[in-house]
Design an enzyme around this catalytic site. Structure first.
Site, mmCIF file in Angstrom:
data_model
loop_
_atom_site.group_PDB
_atom_site.id
_atom_site.type_symbol
_atom_site.label_atom_id
_atom_site.label_comp_id
_atom_site.label_asym_id
_atom_site.label_seq_id
_atom_site.Cartn_x
_atom_site.Cartn_y
_atom_site.Cartn_z
ATOM 1 N N LYS A 86 0.854 -1.186 0.000
ATOM 2 C CA LYS A 86 0.000 0.000 0.000
ATOM 3 C C LYS A 86 0.894 1.242 0.000
ATOM 4 C CE LYS A 86 -3.675 0.229 2.567
ATOM 5 N NZ LYS A 86 -4.319 0.392 3.893
HETATM 6 C C1 E4P Z 1 -7.558 0.847 4.357
HETATM 7 O O1 E4P Z 1 -6.949 0.438 3.435
HETATM 8 C C2 E4P Z 1 -7.361 2.190 4.939
HETATM 9 O O2 E4P Z 1 -6.065 2.359 5.383
HETATM 10 C C3 E4P Z 1 -8.344 2.406 6.044
HETATM 11 O O3 E4P Z 1 -9.610 1.955 5.656
HETATM 12 C C4 E4P Z 1 -8.408 3.846 6.531
HETATM 13 O O4 E4P Z 1 -9.458 3.925 7.447
HETATM 14 P P1 E4P Z 1 -9.620 5.125 8.496
HETATM 15 O O5 E4P Z 1 -10.224 6.264 7.776
HETATM 16 O O6 E4P Z 1 -10.529 4.558 9.534
HETATM 17 O O7 E4P Z 1 -8.251 5.427 9.023
#
Ligand code: E4P
Length: 222
Positions: A86
């Protein structure tokens, strides 16, 4: 359609993986640090637990192009397949996404707040795009913007998949599934909400009580 869990909570992952068809697990630095465990242990536990067919997504932490790529190479070799890096869509991240794809890594472009950035990350070769649905809702209709992004990809025949992320409630998930989104990643609390309607148990209790009253037992056959 892929239903992915957005957590590093191994107990929740194991429980939901028994109940549901879980395509993989997404993490980010906040999710991993919230476990209170060291990152190598958390990531190692996920690598050990997931089946080879389930995808694992681990995010880079460094912010320079070279730093992102160094961590991306380490992440990529953690599993022989279904291992995704990611990378947040900063300017450095966009450059790193191009380079990582040129090196053959599997990449998810993350921290996406706009369909425009997402689309350009897709042209850089990202396998997945993770728009932050709930966070986008602070600036407008996040769900609709993700639907717009899907239309942009479809209209231009770009094969990159959306894995909608940052969900805070089941309604956001439902609307995107209904709109044809290919993947969602949801925190355990939202997944449990999706399968936790209290009416189910009330109905089952009614069936059991009716059977017990009529036949004096709680099994189909005597
Ligand atoms: C997933 O890939 C993301 O990092 C995650 O859903 C971010 O979520 P948040 O807005 O709760 O931090």
């Amino acid at each position: 359609m892929e239903f992915i869990l957005d957590t590093a909570d191994l107990e929740a992952i194991k429980d939901l993986d028994r109940l549901l068809t879980v395509a993989g697990v997404t993490t980010n630095p906040s999710i991993i640090s919230s476990t209170g465990m060291d990152p190598e242990t958390v990531i190692g536990n996920l690598v050990d637990y997931l089946s080879p067919e389930q995808k694992l997504f681990v995010q880079t932490v460094q912010t320079s192009v070279d730093g992102i790529l160094e961590e991306a190479r380490w992440i990529s070799q953690l599993r022989p397949k279904n291992m995704y890096v990611k990378i947040p869509v900063t300017h450095e991240g966009l450059e790193a996404i191009k380079q990582a794809r040129n090196e053959g890594m599997h990449v998810l472009a993350t921290a996406i707040y706009s369909p425009d950035t997402a689309f350009l990350a897709a042209l850089n070769g990202a396998d997945y795009l993770a728009p932050y649905v709930n966070r986008m809702c602070n600036y407008g209709d996040g769900v609709q913007q993700v639907i717009d992004l899907q239309r942009m990809l479809d209209a231009q025949h770009v094969p990159t998949k959306i894995v909608a992320a940052s969900f805070k409630n089941a309604d956001q998930v439902r609307r995107l599934i209904a709109a044809g989104i290919q993947a969602v990643t949801v925190p355990p609390a939202v997944a449990y909400t999706m399968i936790g309607h209290p009416g189910v148990q009330i109905a089952v209790d009614e069936f059991t009580a009716a059977w017990q009253k009529a036949y004096g037992r709680t099994t189909l056959r005597a």
